[in-house]
Motif scaffolding. Structure first.
Motif, PDB file in Angstrom:
ATOM      1  N   SER A 169      22.836  19.466  17.408  1.00  0.00           N
ATOM      2  CA  SER A 169      22.182  18.521  16.430  1.00  0.00           C
ATOM      3  C   SER A 169      21.139  19.571  15.791  1.00  0.00           C
ATOM      4  O   SER A 169      21.110  20.662  16.089  1.00  0.00           O
ATOM      5  CB  SER A 169      21.365  17.448  17.187  1.00  0.00           C
ATOM      6  OG  SER A 169      20.328  18.024  18.022  1.00  0.00           O
ATOM      7  N   SER A 170      20.423  19.033  14.914  1.00  0.00           N
ATOM      8  CA  SER A 170      19.455  19.739  13.938  1.00  0.00           C
ATOM      9  C   SER A 170      18.294  19.275  13.426  1.00  0.00           C
ATOM     10  O   SER A 170      18.704  17.777  13.183  1.00  0.00           O
ATOM     11  CB  SER A 170      20.410  20.707  12.978  1.00  0.00           C
ATOM     12  OG  SER A 170      20.959  19.709  12.012  1.00  0.00           O
ATOM     13  N   ILE A 171      17.468  19.686  13.131  1.00  0.00           N
ATOM     14  CA  ILE A 171      16.200  19.262  12.278  1.00  0.00           C
ATOM     15  C   ILE A 171      16.276  20.035  11.192  1.00  0.00           C
ATOM     16  O   ILE A 171      16.002  21.371  11.251  1.00  0.00           O
ATOM     17  CB  ILE A 171      15.044  19.257  13.356  1.00  0.00           C
ATOM     18  CG1 ILE A 171      15.078  18.198  14.602  1.00  0.00           C
ATOM     19  CG2 ILE A 171      13.633  18.814  12.350  1.00  0.00           C
ATOM     20  CD1 ILE A 171      13.767  18.247  15.458  1.00  0.00           C
ATOM     21  N   THR A 172      15.823  19.317  10.008  1.00  0.00           N
ATOM     22  CA  THR A 172      15.927  19.947   8.712  1.00  0.00           C
ATOM     23  C   THR A 172      14.519  19.516   8.022  1.00  0.00           C
ATOM     24  O   THR A 172      14.160  18.436   8.173  1.00  0.00           O
ATOM     25  CB  THR A 172      17.135  19.813   7.925  1.00  0.00           C
ATOM     26  OG1 THR A 172      18.249  20.175   8.535  1.00  0.00           O
ATOM     27  CG2 THR A 172      16.826  20.306   6.606  1.00  0.00           C
ATOM     28  N   VAL A 173      13.931  20.604   7.519  1.00  0.00           N
ATOM     29  CA  VAL A 173      12.810  20.331   6.586  1.00  0.00           C
ATOM     30  C   VAL A 173      13.088  20.713   5.064  1.00  0.00           C
ATOM     31  O   VAL A 173      13.864  21.892   4.757  1.00  0.00           O
ATOM     32  CB  VAL A 173      11.524  21.034   6.993  1.00  0.00           C
ATOM     33  CG1 VAL A 173      10.446  20.976   6.098  1.00  0.00           C
ATOM     34  CG2 VAL A 173      11.165  20.708   8.399  1.00  0.00           C
ATOM     35  N   LEU A 174      12.757  19.922   4.273  1.00  0.00           N
ATOM     36  CA  LEU A 174      13.450  20.104   2.586  1.00  0.00           C
ATOM     37  C   LEU A 174      11.890  20.090   1.980  1.00  0.00           C
ATOM     38  O   LEU A 174      11.242  18.989   1.772  1.00  0.00           O
ATOM     39  CB  LEU A 174      13.888  18.878   2.313  1.00  0.00           C
ATOM     40  CG  LEU A 174      15.451  18.763   3.049  1.00  0.00           C
ATOM     41  CD1 LEU A 174      15.237  17.609   4.195  1.00  0.00           C
ATOM     42  CD2 LEU A 174      16.652  18.260   2.276  1.00  0.00           C
ATOM     43  N   MET A 178      12.041  15.294   5.780  1.00  0.00           N
ATOM     44  CA  MET A 178      12.806  15.810   7.026  1.00  0.00           C
ATOM     45  C   MET A 178      13.924  14.944   7.328  1.00  0.00           C
ATOM     46  O   MET A 178      13.957  13.742   7.327  1.00  0.00           O
ATOM     47  CB  MET A 178      11.700  15.734   8.047  1.00  0.00           C
ATOM     48  CG  MET A 178      10.328  16.768   7.890  1.00  0.00           C
ATOM     49  SD  MET A 178       9.447  16.737   9.292  1.00  0.00           S
ATOM     50  CE  MET A 178      10.228  17.546  10.677  1.00  0.00           C
ATOM     51  N   HIS A 179      14.960  15.473   8.018  1.00  0.00           N
ATOM     52  CA  HIS A 179      15.781  14.640   8.691  1.00  0.00           C
ATOM     53  C   HIS A 179      16.409  15.205   9.884  1.00  0.00           C
ATOM     54  O   HIS A 179      16.645  16.824   9.862  1.00  0.00           O
ATOM     55  CB  HIS A 179      17.029  14.205   7.481  1.00  0.00           C
ATOM     56  CG  HIS A 179      17.792  15.307   7.266  1.00  0.00           C
ATOM     57  ND1 HIS A 179      18.062  15.998   5.926  1.00  0.00           N
ATOM     58  CD2 HIS A 179      18.511  16.409   7.792  1.00  0.00           C
ATOM     59  CE1 HIS A 179      18.668  16.916   5.710  1.00  0.00           C
ATOM     60  NE2 HIS A 179      19.358  17.212   6.909  1.00  0.00           N
ATOM     61  N   SER A 180      16.843  14.644  10.619  1.00  0.00           N
ATOM     62  CA  SER A 180      17.887  15.345  11.888  1.00  0.00           C
ATOM     63  C   SER A 180      19.338  14.837  11.796  1.00  0.00           C
ATOM     64  O   SER A 180      19.576  13.837  11.269  1.00  0.00           O
ATOM     65  CB  SER A 180      17.314  14.649  13.018  1.00  0.00           C
ATOM     66  OG  SER A 180      17.268  13.209  13.319  1.00  0.00           O
ATOM     67  N   ALA A 181      20.301  15.584  12.075  1.00  0.00           N
ATOM     68  CA  ALA A 181      21.593  15.410  11.957  1.00  0.00           C
ATOM     69  C   ALA A 181      22.273  15.909  13.282  1.00  0.00           C
ATOM     70  O   ALA A 181      21.766  16.972  13.962  1.00  0.00           O
ATOM     71  CB  ALA A 181      22.357  16.031  10.776  1.00  0.00           C
ATOM     72  N   ASP A 182      23.782  15.441  13.490  1.00  0.00           N
ATOM     73  CA  ASP A 182      24.467  15.923  14.517  1.00  0.00           C
ATOM     74  C   ASP A 182      25.273  17.361  14.046  1.00  0.00           C
ATOM     75  O   ASP A 182      24.908  17.668  13.026  1.00  0.00           O
ATOM     76  CB  ASP A 182      25.585  15.013  15.190  1.00  0.00           C
ATOM     77  CG  ASP A 182      26.590  14.434  14.244  1.00  0.00           C
ATOM     78  OD1 ASP A 182      26.634  15.267  13.106  1.00  0.00           O
ATOM     79  OD2 ASP A 182      26.957  13.194  14.213  1.00  0.00           O
TER      80      ASP A 182
END
Length: 586
Positions: free
Chosen positions: A301-306, A210-214
């Motif tokens: 921003s966003s939250i991403t699941v990989l 998981m990561h979060s980004a602007d």
């Protein structure tokens, strides 16, 4: 089952709790984070279900993915006791009761597997993670957590463990959910701090990357699994753009297609990406993302699941290769049967030609005096377009060529029948390597003449025989010559075959050298592997060198494949000679 108080998402950018003076702003932030978490819950594959139940086990909340995991909707599940869906034996109840008792004591047990009954799928295996929720007096008033359907994962691990000696994990997207609005400011501060710590623990210890980004893609936070898979430490990645960790192809696809799509829709659902490890390796991932917006609806921003599917792709590739190997093996068995049958069918008419050609030649010799008398009485004549002189000169030669050609065809047919024979003779024949080479050259003469104008042989003298199977050694030499011919790119490139005897190792040596296209260093190590071929598009089976290596090993010999200094490769094979037999021969 075991979480803790409702798990509000932390502020991933600051990682801190809301101060009393900023309670209203904190509530807004948490509301926006709730939208993100809910979007993730609804957009990633619904195999993770968040829930809440009383200490007695009665469900009070179920996320939308309940239908996927339990077989009933959240509305149908609320009020049910989750123990009613467990599958016997009693030990399951004992384990789960112990699990819940630990939660009610305020402990945080490790995740556990349980078997539940799904009305459509029957018994399934799930992984449970629970934690307690306390009231103001410190009493446990509820148990919250999430449940993951791991039926396919556990089954896949069991089925493929012996077949490929590897295991794969197919993980589903982890979702976060927001906590309830806290009305009392001081209580809000304490509970928010505790909730953020629990979320941080879930976020960092999630088995999914998981990561979060602007908005621009700069990383604000990454979890431990993200770092473990890609091989970085957190300080090396925070602040860098996510595109720095994509392969060239995925980066171009992201910038030209995926990013505009995400800006427009605010979400991604299982988009394939290639992530690049710190050491240079590739990680295949399915990416799902949800955006966070400001009051104007702009993405901030966003939250991403990989989902890491690298191992799954590798196993799928190995399965495809294994199937192809089975197909090729079956084809080669059929080919051997066909070759043997065709050779047998050709052998019969050729025998007629071989028997009749000498008889025709004798008939011709008896007719020559008759023709001579006819010419003397009637003068010169023609037959079949030939004059008398041409008949006398050419017919004997034509009959000889017919006989020689039929003998050659019979020899080739015999070689084909011997070559395709499934049960070779025992390894007790005296083998003259030079004779085997000469016979192999005859067998492949047509192919050699079509491939090169520069074919040379250098056969050593006084080479002692060795013990083995003549048919099999010939099979090896034929395969090496065929491979050399197929490697040439034009007729000016050469093929050289030479034989010698190495007294230091007491071995008969044969080398086949070509100036063809060569083989890469990585492929050189795999050339003798079964079904490995660099010519699959041209019909290669990958069996030739593998079978040859097996025959050489059967004779106690060695095979070495090495690149030439200029171009092409040299294949060197060696066979041991019995010292006693060699001394007797002298």
């Amino acid at each position: 089952m075991k979480p803790t108080n409702p798990i509000p998402c932390q502020d991933l950018k600051t990682g801190g709790a809301a101060s009393p003076a900023g309670a209203q702003k904190s509530a807004v932030t948490r509301s926006g984070q709730g939208d993100i978490c809910r979007r993730i819950i609804q957009n990633v594959r619904p195999t993770i279900c968040f829930y809440s139940h009383t200490p007695e086990g009665v469900f009070t909340f179920l996320s939308p993915s309940a239908k996927k995991v339990f077989g009933f909707t959240p509305e149908e599940g609320i009020g049910k006791n989750w123990r009613d869906i467990l599958v016997a034996p009693d030990v399951t109840f004992a384990n789960v009761d112990a699990y819940d008792k630990a939660c009610t004591k305020g402990e945080t047990p490790k995740p556990m597997d349980a078997e539940i009954y799904h009305p459509e799928r029957g018994p399934i295996i799930v992984e449970i993670q629970d934690g307690p929720v306390f009231d103001e007096d410190g009493r446990v008033v509820a148990i919250e957590g999430f449940i993951v359907d791991v039926t396919e994962l556990r089954s896949f691990q069991r089925e493929l463990e012996n077949l490929v000696r590897a295991r794969t994990a197919e993980l589903e997207a982890l979702n976060a959910r927001l906590s309830e609005e806290i009305q009392v400011r001081r209580l809000t501060e304490d509970q928010l701090r505790a909730s953020e710590e629990r979320y941080r623990l879930l976020y960092n210890r999630s088995p999914i990357m998981m990561h979060s980004a602007d908005r621009d893609g700069s990383l604000l936070n990454v979890n431990d699994q993200w770092l473990n898979v890609l091989g970085y430490v957190r300080d090396e990645v925070i602040g860098k753009n996510i595109t720095d960790f994509l392969s060239d192809a995925s980066r171009t696809h992201f910038l030209e297609s995926i990013r505009p799509q995400f800006i427009n829709s605010g979400q991604l659902n299982r988009v394939p990406y290639e992530m690049v490890k710190k050491g240079g390796g590739i990680v295949h991932a399915l990416v799902s993302a949800a955006s966070q917006t400001d009051h104007r609806g702009r993405i901030t921003s966003s939250i991403t699941v990989l989902e890491d599917v690298t191992e799954l792709k590798r196993i799928e590739k190995e399965a495809r290769v294994a199937r192809e190997r089975v197909f090729q093996a079956a084809k080669m068995v059929s080919l051997g049967t066909v070759v043997s049958g065709v050779a047998h069918e050709i052998n019969n008419p050729i025998s007629f030609v071989m028997l009749n050609a000498p008889a025709l030649k004798k008939i011709w010799s008896d007719l020559v005096p008759v023709l001579m008398d006819y010419k003397n009485q009637h003068g010169a004549f023609e037959a079949g377009g030939f004059t008398y002189d041409e008949l006398i000169k050419d017919v004997p030669e034509m009959l000889d060529l017919i006989h020689q050609g039929s003998q050659r065809i019979k020899a080739i047919v015999d070689d084909l029948k011997s070559y395709s024979r499934q049960k070779p003779k025992s390894l007790d024949e005296q083998i003259d390597i030079n004779q085997v080479v000469e016979n192999s050259i005859k067998f492949t003469h047509s192919l050699i003449t079509k491939a090169t104008d520069r074919f040379t042989t250098n056969l050593g003298r006084g080479i002692p025989p060795f013990i083995g199977n003549n048919q099999r050694i010939k099979q090896v030499l034929i395969n090496l010559l065929v491979n050399a011919c197929e490697a040439l790119e034009d007729r000016n490139q050469s093929i050289t075959i030479e034989t010698t005897f190495d007294e230091s190792s007491n071995r008969v040596i044969c080398r086949v050298r070509d100036e063809g296209e060569g083989v890469s260093e990585d492929n050189l190590r795999q050339l003798t592997d079964p079904f490995f071929t660099t010519k699959r598009d041209a019909g290669g089976t990958g069996l030739g060198l593998s079978v040859s290596a097996g025959i050489i090993d059967m004779h106690g010999g060695t095979i070495d494949i090495s690149p030439n200094p200029d171009k092409g490769i040299t294949v060197t094979i060696g066979f041991p000679v019995d010292v006693t037999d060699r001394l007797k021969g002298r």
